[in-house]
Design a protein around this motif. Structure first.
Motif, PDB file in Angstrom:
ATOM      1  N   ARG A 111      70.856  63.931   9.206  1.00 10.08           N
ATOM      2  CA  ARG A 111      70.757  65.232   9.848  1.00 10.08           C
ATOM      3  C   ARG A 111      69.808  66.128   9.058  1.00 10.08           C
ATOM      4  NH1 ARG A 111      76.646  68.165   8.673  1.00 10.08           N
ATOM      5  NH2 ARG A 111      76.174  68.898   6.569  1.00 10.08           N
ATOM      6  N   THR A 112      69.405  67.232   9.670  1.00 14.02           N
ATOM      7  CA  THR A 112      68.522  68.193   9.019  1.00 14.02           C
ATOM      8  C   THR A 112      69.118  69.590   9.112  1.00 14.02           C
ATOM      9  OG1 THR A 112      67.245  68.666  11.032  1.00 14.02           O
ATOM     10  CG2 THR A 112      66.511  66.815   9.664  1.00 14.02           C
ATOM     11  N   MET A 113      68.735  70.456   8.175  1.00  9.84           N
ATOM     12  CA  MET A 113      69.121  71.861   8.183  1.00  9.84           C
ATOM     13  C   MET A 113      67.907  72.666   7.738  1.00  9.84           C
ATOM     14  SD  MET A 113      72.961  71.802   6.516  1.00  9.84           S
ATOM     15  CE  MET A 113      72.394  71.057   4.989  1.00  9.84           C
ATOM     16  N   SER A 114      67.792  73.877   8.243  1.00  8.89           N
ATOM     17  CA  SER A 114      66.628  74.669   7.865  1.00  8.89           C
ATOM     18  C   SER A 114      66.957  76.146   7.820  1.00  8.89           C
ATOM     19  CB  SER A 114      65.484  74.437   8.858  1.00  8.89           C
ATOM     20  OG  SER A 114      65.825  74.904  10.145  1.00  8.89           O
ATOM     21  N   GLY A 115      66.154  76.871   7.023  1.00  8.97           N
ATOM     22  CA  GLY A 115      66.140  78.319   6.999  1.00  8.97           C
ATOM     23  C   GLY A 115      64.794  78.783   7.513  1.00  8.97           C
ATOM     24  N   THR A 116      64.503  80.035   7.306  1.00  9.63           N
ATOM     25  CA  THR A 116      63.246  80.571   7.807  1.00  9.63           C
ATOM     26  C   THR A 116      62.046  79.894   7.164  1.00  9.63           C
ATOM     27  OG1 THR A 116      64.309  82.706   8.166  1.00  9.63           O
ATOM     28  CG2 THR A 116      61.906  82.671   8.141  1.00  9.63           C
ATOM     29  N   VAL A 117      62.131  79.620   5.860  1.00  7.13           N
ATOM     30  CA  VAL A 117      60.968  79.084   5.151  1.00  7.13           C
ATOM     31  C   VAL A 117      61.267  77.796   4.404  1.00  7.13           C
ATOM     32  CG1 VAL A 117      59.897  81.341   4.907  1.00  7.13           C
ATOM     33  CG2 VAL A 117      61.459  80.535   3.135  1.00  7.13           C
ATOM     34  N   TYR A 118      62.430  77.183   4.633  1.00  4.34           N
ATOM     35  CA  TYR A 118      62.753  75.953   3.898  1.00  4.34           C
ATOM     36  C   TYR A 118      63.657  75.081   4.746  1.00  4.34           C
ATOM     37  CZ  TYR A 118      62.922  73.251  -0.421  1.00  4.34           C
ATOM     38  OH  TYR A 118      62.733  72.268  -1.371  1.00  4.34           O
ATOM     39  N   SER A 119      63.504  73.777   4.612  1.00  7.05           N
ATOM     40  CA  SER A 119      64.343  72.858   5.376  1.00  7.05           C
ATOM     41  C   SER A 119      64.587  71.596   4.558  1.00  7.05           C
ATOM     42  CB  SER A 119      63.683  72.493   6.717  1.00  7.05           C
ATOM     43  OG  SER A 119      62.421  71.882   6.506  1.00  7.05           O
ATOM     44  N   VAL A 120      65.684  70.903   4.872  1.00  3.52           N
ATOM     45  CA  VAL A 120      66.062  69.705   4.127  1.00  3.52           C
ATOM     46  C   VAL A 120      66.569  68.629   5.084  1.00  3.52           C
ATOM     47  CG1 VAL A 120      66.712  71.111   2.127  1.00  3.52           C
ATOM     48  CG2 VAL A 120      68.463  70.428   3.771  1.00  3.52           C
ATOM     49  N   SER A 121      66.544  67.400   4.603  1.00  2.16           N
ATOM     50  CA  SER A 121      67.129  66.266   5.315  1.00  2.16           C
ATOM     51  C   SER A 121      68.182  65.637   4.417  1.00  2.16           C
ATOM     52  CB  SER A 121      66.055  65.223   5.656  1.00  2.16           C
ATOM     53  OG  SER A 121      65.082  65.743   6.524  1.00  2.16           O
ATOM     54  N   GLU A 122      69.246  65.110   5.033  1.00  2.00           N
ATOM     55  CA  GLU A 122      70.297  64.456   4.270  1.00  2.00           C
ATOM     56  C   GLU A 122      70.962  63.385   5.110  1.00  2.00           C
ATOM     57  OE1 GLU A 122      72.978  67.584   3.118  1.00  2.00           O
ATOM     58  OE2 GLU A 122      73.596  68.006   5.165  1.00  2.00           O
ATOM     59  N   LYS A 123      71.701  62.489   4.439  1.00  2.00           N
ATOM     60  CA  LYS A 123      72.419  61.446   5.169  1.00  2.00           C
ATOM     61  C   LYS A 123      73.840  61.331   4.649  1.00  2.00           C
ATOM     62  CE  LYS A 123      71.367  57.325   2.403  1.00  2.00           C
ATOM     63  NZ  LYS A 123      70.784  55.964   2.442  1.00  2.00           N
ATOM     64  N   VAL A 124      74.723  60.863   5.518  1.00  2.00           N
ATOM     65  CA  VAL A 124      76.134  60.716   5.173  1.00  2.00           C
ATOM     66  C   VAL A 124      76.326  59.526   4.242  1.00  2.00           C
ATOM     67  CG1 VAL A 124      78.451  60.343   6.087  1.00  2.00           C
ATOM     68  CG2 VAL A 124      76.808  61.711   7.394  1.00  2.00           C
ATOM     69  N   ILE A 125      77.028  59.743   3.130  1.00  2.00           N
ATOM     70  CA  ILE A 125      77.305  58.647   2.199  1.00  2.00           C
ATOM     71  C   ILE A 125      78.808  58.364   2.091  1.00  2.00           C
ATOM     72  CG2 ILE A 125      75.201  58.929   0.854  1.00  2.00           C
ATOM     73  CD1 ILE A 125      76.821  60.517  -1.209  1.00  2.00           C
ATOM     74  N   GLN A 126      79.641  59.304   2.522  1.00  2.00           N
ATOM     75  CA  GLN A 126      81.091  59.077   2.596  1.00  2.00           C
ATOM     76  C   GLN A 126      81.588  59.736   3.872  1.00  2.00           C
ATOM     77  OE1 GLN A 126      82.836  60.661  -0.995  1.00  2.00           O
ATOM     78  NE2 GLN A 126      82.260  58.897  -2.227  1.00  2.00           N
ATOM     79  N   TYR A 127      82.477  59.039   4.567  1.00  2.00           N
ATOM     80  CA  TYR A 127      82.944  59.556   5.859  1.00  2.00           C
ATOM     81  C   TYR A 127      84.344  59.036   6.117  1.00  2.00           C
ATOM     82  CZ  TYR A 127      82.601  60.678  10.910  1.00  2.00           C
ATOM     83  OH  TYR A 127      82.775  61.173  12.176  1.00  2.00           O
ATOM     84  N   GLU A 128      85.302  59.944   6.120  1.00  2.00           N
ATOM     85  CA  GLU A 128      86.680  59.608   6.476  1.00  2.00           C
ATOM     86  C   GLU A 128      87.143  60.663   7.462  1.00  2.00           C
ATOM     87  OE1 GLU A 128      91.072  58.811   4.474  1.00  2.00           O
ATOM     88  OE2 GLU A 128      89.322  59.149   3.187  1.00  2.00           O
ATOM     89  N   LYS A 129      87.275  60.289   8.691  1.00  2.00           N
ATOM     90  CA  LYS A 129      87.542  61.245   9.765  1.00  2.00           C
ATOM     91  C   LYS A 129      88.734  62.134   9.438  1.00  2.00           C
ATOM     92  CE  LYS A 129      88.302  61.501  14.771  1.00  2.00           C
ATOM     93  NZ  LYS A 129      87.826  62.875  14.771  1.00  2.00           N
ATOM     94  N   ASP A 130      88.531  63.433   9.650  1.00  2.00           N
ATOM     95  CA  ASP A 130      89.541  64.473   9.455  1.00  2.00           C
ATOM     96  C   ASP A 130      89.910  64.689   7.992  1.00  2.00           C
ATOM     97  OD1 ASP A 130      89.507  64.526  12.199  1.00  2.00           O
ATOM     98  OD2 ASP A 130      91.424  63.472  12.441  1.00  2.00           O
ATOM     99  N   VAL A 131      89.220  64.018   7.075  1.00  2.00           N
ATOM    100  CA  VAL A 131      89.559  64.122   5.653  1.00  2.00           C
ATOM    101  C   VAL A 131      88.354  64.477   4.783  1.00  2.00           C
ATOM    102  CG1 VAL A 131      90.450  62.893   3.623  1.00  2.00           C
ATOM    103  CG2 VAL A 131      91.482  62.509   5.873  1.00  2.00           C
ATOM    104  N   LEU A 132      87.242  63.784   4.983  1.00  2.00           N
ATOM    105  CA  LEU A 132      86.135  63.886   4.037  1.00  2.00           C
ATOM    106  C   LEU A 132      84.814  63.556   4.701  1.00  2.00           C
ATOM    107  CD1 LEU A 132      84.838  63.750   1.087  1.00  2.00           C
ATOM    108  CD2 LEU A 132      85.519  61.339   1.109  1.00  2.00           C
TER     109      LEU A 132
END
Length: 213
Positions: free
Chosen positions: A105-126
């Protein structure tokens, strides 16, 4: 003479600042421009505790159930309800699939943005994510974040903990962690906003429509 010189310098500085702002906004449209060092799931605890140049943890309690909190974190562009922020947006390949480890997924502000990926996933927990890239080279060496959700002793109340960590490039050796207390109120405000119940308004998608419509 000196007045004219001062006016000229200020005008030049204003033009330069405007050029930098325009360039930054243009670069922010490419959140995967500059790769960063990725954090493995097994190294996340050590990264938060010791290796990251900066790390802060905030927490908040909410009447939302763990399931509702988790659905909000993975199913909404929750930062888009705040000024000057946009996202997170899952990349096209993940839009219509079940999200989990490896989703990006990606996130951004007015002048900066980043990309990241999920490395841990436990539904409803983490859910934990490692940075994969940023929009501007030579700025960030690595970053990661983690949300944990747990019920409390109070019936119908959940607690959410959010840890954010990162290391600037070149100057990561500076004591950035000393600044954590100064940033904690900002991150705490964002977390409380994400968890708002009645006043939480659905963010708009990139095509201008409201999510859920």
């Amino acid at each position: 003479m000196w007045v004219l010189l001062a006016v000229g310098v200020l005008a030049a500085a204003g033009v330069l600042g405007l050029m930098v702002l325009v360039l930054a906004r243009r670069w922010a449209r490419t959140p995967d421009r500059a790769p960063v060092a990725q954090i493995a799931a097994a190294d996340l605890g050590d990264y938060f505790a010791r290796r990251a140049g900066f790390c802060v943890t905030v927490s908040a309690q909410t009447p939302l159930s763990p399931s509702e909190v988790f659905d909000r974190l993975v199913g909404r562009a929750y930062l888009s309800t705040l000024p000057f922020l946009d996202g997170p947006h899952w990349v096209a390949d993940d839009v219509d699939t079940t999200r989990g480890v490896g989703s990006k997924r990606t996130m951004s502000g007015t002048v900066y943005s980043v990309s990241e990926k999920v490395i841990q996933y436990e539904k409803d927990v983490l859910i934990a994510l490692s940075g994969t890239a940023v929009c501007t080279p030579w700025t960030i060496a690595s970053f990661a974040e983690e949300f944990t959700i747990a019920p409390t002793e109070r019936t119908g109340v959940s607690e959410v903990r959010w840890t954010i960590a990162g290391t600037p490039r070149w100057v990561g050796w500076l004591p950035w962690r000393w600044g954590a207390p100064l940033t904690r109120p900002v991150f705490a405000f964002v977390l409380r906003h994400v968890l708002r119940v009645g006043a939480f308004r659905a963010p708009r998608t990139r095509d201008g429509r409201t999510e859920g419509t």
